[in-house]
Design an enzyme around this catalytic site. Structure first.
Site, short mmCIF file in Angstrom:
data_model
loop_
_atom_site.label_atom_id
_atom_site.label_comp_id
_atom_site.label_asym_id
_atom_site.label_seq_id
_atom_site.Cartn_x
_atom_site.Cartn_y
_atom_site.Cartn_z
N ASN A 19 47.80 31.41 74.46
CA ASN A 19 46.92 31.63 73.31
C ASN A 19 45.56 32.09 73.81
OD1 ASN A 19 46.01 31.49 70.57
ND2 ASN A 19 45.00 29.54 71.06
N GLU A 74 37.80 39.84 75.00
CA GLU A 74 39.25 39.71 74.72
C GLU A 74 39.99 40.99 75.09
OE1 GLU A 74 39.31 36.44 71.15
OE2 GLU A 74 39.25 38.53 70.54
N ILE A 112 52.78 26.15 66.52
CA ILE A 112 54.05 26.58 67.12
C ILE A 112 55.01 25.39 67.14
CG2 ILE A 112 55.13 27.47 69.25
CD1 ILE A 112 53.34 29.51 67.85
N HIS A 166 41.54 31.80 72.68
CA HIS A 166 40.62 31.14 71.76
C HIS A 166 39.24 31.78 71.96
CE1 HIS A 166 39.26 27.99 69.12
NE2 HIS A 166 38.19 27.91 69.87
N ASP A 182 44.75 23.93 70.71
CA ASP A 182 43.71 24.26 71.70
C ASP A 182 43.59 23.27 72.85
OD1 ASP A 182 43.09 26.44 70.08
OD2 ASP A 182 41.57 25.33 68.98
N GLY A 210 44.71 41.92 63.69
CA GLY A 210 45.61 42.38 64.75
C GLY A 210 45.00 43.34 65.75
C1 GAR Z 1 40.51 36.68 67.98
O1 GAR Z 1 39.13 36.65 68.21
C2 GAR Z 1 41.17 35.44 68.56
O2 GAR Z 1 40.53 34.97 69.71
C3 GAR Z 1 41.02 34.48 67.43
O3 GAR Z 1 41.28 35.22 66.28
C4 GAR Z 1 40.80 36.55 66.48
C5 GAR Z 1 41.86 37.52 66.01
O4 GAR Z 1 41.34 38.82 65.94
N1 GAR Z 1 41.92 33.36 67.58
C6 GAR Z 1 41.62 32.14 67.16
O5 GAR Z 1 40.58 31.87 66.60
C7 GAR Z 1 42.69 31.08 67.42
N2 GAR Z 1 42.15 29.76 67.25
P1 GAR Z 1 42.32 40.05 65.79
O6 GAR Z 1 43.27 39.75 64.64
O7 GAR Z 1 41.43 41.21 65.47
O8 GAR Z 1 43.05 40.21 67.09
#
Ligand code: GAR
Length: 193
Positions: free
Chosen positions: A104, A176, A90, A106, A147, A13
Site C-alpha cells: 500500500n 508517489e 483487504i 500512504h 496502515d 487513479g
Molecule cells: C494517493 O495519494 C494515495 O497515497 C492515497 O490516495 C491517493 C490516491 O490518488 N491513499 C490513501 O490515502 C490510503 N490511505 P490517486 O487516485 O490519484 O492515485
C-alpha cells in the site's frame, strides 16, 4: 517468467495510471494486467480502459469475505497486488493468499496520520493543521490493521508554514509518481519462482 500485477484503486487513479505507464512496455517482464475497483464511478475505470488494461468492478459487499476475489486473481495469474488509493479493508483470505505480496502507499509518514478515515486530502489537511514541517509517503506491506504493516520505504518532502493542504498534496503526489513504481519493480523483481 512474466509477472502479473493487479492494481486496486477506489478513486481518481492517477497512481494506477502512472504504474501502468511505467510497467506496460514492450520489453517489460512485469505488467499491470488487471485493475480492481470497488466504485462504479471511480475515475480509474476510464484510465484503465484508455490504457487497454481490464478493470474489474467488485462491489463493497464482496470484500467482506474474499473467496470470490481470490478466485478472480488466481484465475488471471496475478502474482502481486498494489494498492493505489484503495479504501476498502483487504480480506484476510487475500492477505493469506498473497503473503508479503500486497503493498500500500500512504500519503504521509506513518505511523503519523494513519488509521481508519485517514486517506487522501484528509491526511494533507491534518498534516497542515498539526503544523508539521515535513510530510511524505510511506510504502508498506498490508496486514490486518489499517496502515500498520511493515514499512518498506519512506520518502520525505518539506511542508512550509504558508502551505495549503493542496500544496502538500501536490508535493506528495510527485513523490508517489517518482517512487512507487520503482519500489514495486524492486519487490516484484525479487519474487521467488
Ligand atoms: C494517493 O495519494 C494515495 O497515497 C492515497 O490516495 C491517493 C490516491 O490518488 N491513499 C490513501 O490515502 C490510503 N490511505 P490517486 O487516485 O490519484 O492515485
Amino acid at each position: 517468467m512474466m509477472k502479473n500485477i493487479a492494481v486496486f484503486a477506489s478513486g481518481n487513479g492517477t497512481n494506477a495510471e502512472n504504474l501502468i505507464r511505467f510497467f506496460n512496455k514492450e520489453e517489460s517482464l512485469m505488467r499491470v494486467t488487471l485493475v480492481v475497483t470497488n466504485r462504479l464511478t471511480a475515475g480509474v475505470r476510464e484510465r484503465a480502459a484508455d490504457l487497454g488494461v481490464s478493470c474489474l468492478y467488485i462491489p463493497k459487499e464482496m470484500w467482506k469475505e474474499g473467496t470470490e476475489i481470490r478466485r478472480c486473481l488466481w484465475e488471471r495469474g496475478i502474482d502481486f497486488i498494489v494498492l493505489a488509493g484503495f479504501l476498502v479493508r483487504i480480506p484476510d483470505i487475500l492477505i493469506e493468499a498473497y503473503p508479503q505480496r500486497i503493498v500500500n502507499i500512504h500519503p504521509a509518514l506513518l505511523p503519523k496520520f494513519g488509521g481508519k478515515g485517514m486517506y487522501g486530502d484528509h491526511v494533507h489537511r491534518a498534516v497542515v493543521e498539526a503544523g508539521e514541517t515535513e510530510s511524505g509517503i510511506t510504502i508498506h506491506y498490508i496486514n490486518e490493521h489499517y496502515d500498520e504493516g511493515t514499512i518498506i520505504a519512506q520518502f520525505r518532502c518539506p511542508v512550509y508554514p504558508a502551505d495549503t493542504p493542496d500544496d502538500v498534496a501536490r508535493r506528495v503526489h510527485a513523490l508517489e509518481y517518482e517512487h512507487y513504481p520503482q519500489v514495486v519493480a524492486r519487490l516484484v523483481g525479487a519474487l521467488q519462482e
